[in-house]
Design an enzyme around this catalytic site. Sequence first.
Site, PDB file in Angstrom:
ATOM      1  N   LEU A 152       0.812  -1.212   0.000  1.00 48.40           N
ATOM      2  CA  LEU A 152       0.000   0.000   0.000  1.00 48.40           C
ATOM      3  C   LEU A 152       0.848   1.266   0.000  1.00 48.40           C
ATOM      4  CD1 LEU A 152      -2.667  -1.073   2.656  1.00 48.40           C
ATOM      5  CD2 LEU A 152      -2.877  -1.176   0.166  1.00 48.40           C
ATOM      6  N   GLY A 174       7.508   3.476   3.809  1.00 52.05           N
ATOM      7  CA  GLY A 174       7.964   4.419   4.821  1.00 52.05           C
ATOM      8  C   GLY A 174       9.474   4.504   4.828  1.00 52.05           C
ATOM      9  N   PHE A 204      11.592   2.968   6.753  1.00 48.84           N
ATOM     10  CA  PHE A 204      12.317   1.739   7.087  1.00 48.84           C
ATOM     11  C   PHE A 204      11.729   0.489   6.438  1.00 48.84           C
ATOM     12  CE2 PHE A 204      13.011   4.658  10.663  1.00 48.84           C
ATOM     13  CZ  PHE A 204      14.400   4.699  10.670  1.00 48.84           C
ATOM     14  N   GLY A 205      10.676   0.633   5.655  1.00 48.42           N
ATOM     15  CA  GLY A 205      10.103  -0.547   5.025  1.00 48.42           C
ATOM     16  C   GLY A 205       8.747  -0.254   4.418  1.00 48.42           C
ATOM     17  N   ASP A 263       4.542  14.874  13.383  1.00 47.67           N
ATOM     18  CA  ASP A 263       4.584  14.518  11.960  1.00 47.67           C
ATOM     19  C   ASP A 263       3.202  14.536  11.323  1.00 47.67           C
ATOM     20  OD1 ASP A 263       6.052  13.999   9.694  1.00 47.67           O
ATOM     21  OD2 ASP A 263       6.056  11.827   9.949  1.00 47.67           O
TER      22      ASP A 263
END
Length: 564
Positions: free
Chosen positions: A196, A199, A201-202, A317
Amino acid sequence: MDFGSLETVVANSAFIAARGSFDGSSTPSSRDKKYLAKLRLPPLSKCEGLRDSISLEFDNLCSEQPIGKRLFQQFLKTDERHVPALELWKDIEDYDTADDDLRPQKAQAILAEYLDPQGTLFCNFLDQGMVARVKEGPTGSQDGLFQPLLQATLEHLSQGPFQEYLGSLYFLRFLQWKWLEAQPIGEDWFLDFRVLGKGGFGEVSACQMKATGKMYACKKLNKKRLKKRKGYQGAIVEKRILAKVHSRFIVSLAYAFETKTDLCLVMTIMNGGDVRYHIYNVDEENPGFPEPRAIYYTAQIISGLEHLHQRRIVYRDLKPENVLLDNDGNIRISDLGLAVELKEGQNKTKGYAGTPGFMAPELLRGEEYDFSVDYFALGVTLYEMIAARGPFRARGEKVENKELKQRIISEPVKYPEKFSQASKDFCEQLLEKDPEKRLGFRDGTCDALRANVLFKDISWRQLEAGMLIPPFIPDSRTVYAKNIQDVGAFSTVKGVVFDKADTEFFQEFASGNCSIPWQEEMIETGFFGDLNVWRPDGQMPDDMKGITVEEAAPTAKSGMCLIS
């Protein structure tokens, strides 16, 4: 059609089929029989020891935990002495979420049935002075009208009735569920679907819990990338906050586990996509939202921020791509990897964190800051929802971070004609350069924001109860995400070796089920009703004795349940 597009079409088709009507939680054919068989209540010999290890605090046990609340209420229903308190509890909760036009009638019914000595369910445990004050006060659709009565009722139930419950079969049934909740879980319990998003880190992919068929989003944090980029602290902070905060305006964490390569967070799936995608990609010829839609999302974001800030958590964020839509078109905020929790006695924090264009002036200047930075980011987000660009750069304009910082700190914001006077004024109060003058979280609430004229058509009580109809409802046949080939792939991380400390961190992270979301899943998918079977004579059920009975596979609408 090229291969990349074909891959997306195939992946989307499989994903849509799996989620069924939308959430995929009520399709028996989607359940894996092997894992289905593992969801069975244990005999008491396996779980009675839990009595000494779980919290026996009334609010946690009988109000906050969904299965705990249901079992306690079922226990109360079996004793006519406790039925008036039980029904008053339920009717006050019903009053609190009722439509405004129904509340006066419900209020009168409560007064007549529970507070009148001639009422069928007169509550004689209530202080008569309190009852008199409620009767003399205004009746109708007032918020909090019966809160003193509810508090007194729960206080009454937390005494003798609660002690009786702890010695009942219903509490033993609760221990069975807590044992099942604590069982190990890992990647083999989940079936992956399409990616989907991506980010730092993955990847984030859609997944399905094999036993129940419920759809989730799985955020996979690559272990090597986390270590190389010193991401352990952010990962564990996000996990702890998600597990701690339970709000309809913040994504929920249901499971946390590890694989050979990744740390995995299994969270609420938001099938409607993110707000940024809707701003720019759904109608590319006419980007941005009509003002009422932007106001609705802003109101829900405010409620989510309030829930974080009441728990002393600075988000840091907030931006459109971290605001996600669910099946019904309501939003939740997500991605708490940059959040920080203020310690008791600590009013401010320090540190450079956030996304360029959304960071408040005081943060950019390197000063200490508090929750106010999140309301500056809210102003940027509202501006972008209406204008389809940020307030500090034109759409498509490439601006160096140094120049962007200078604009945020010193330049006034210009508003296009799309803004009404009310939305412009509200944005200006959020984008105030001075945090002391900025509109935001005050005295433990966001009431100052709620009182703004921009929200004159919002019923905050109904919004927070999930009763309002959103201005946009996602299409269940559409996947609101970029094509798979546009998501991008990560490069291989080399030269990273794990040591004992890394392994211990991974094990700490992989804590398994999260209590409240897991219990909600068991209820929503019908498993609680299917397994919560009682003997008609009130004696101990066979499952508690360890007597196995051949049962049909449970379904979401099974008729097996005697009490649910």
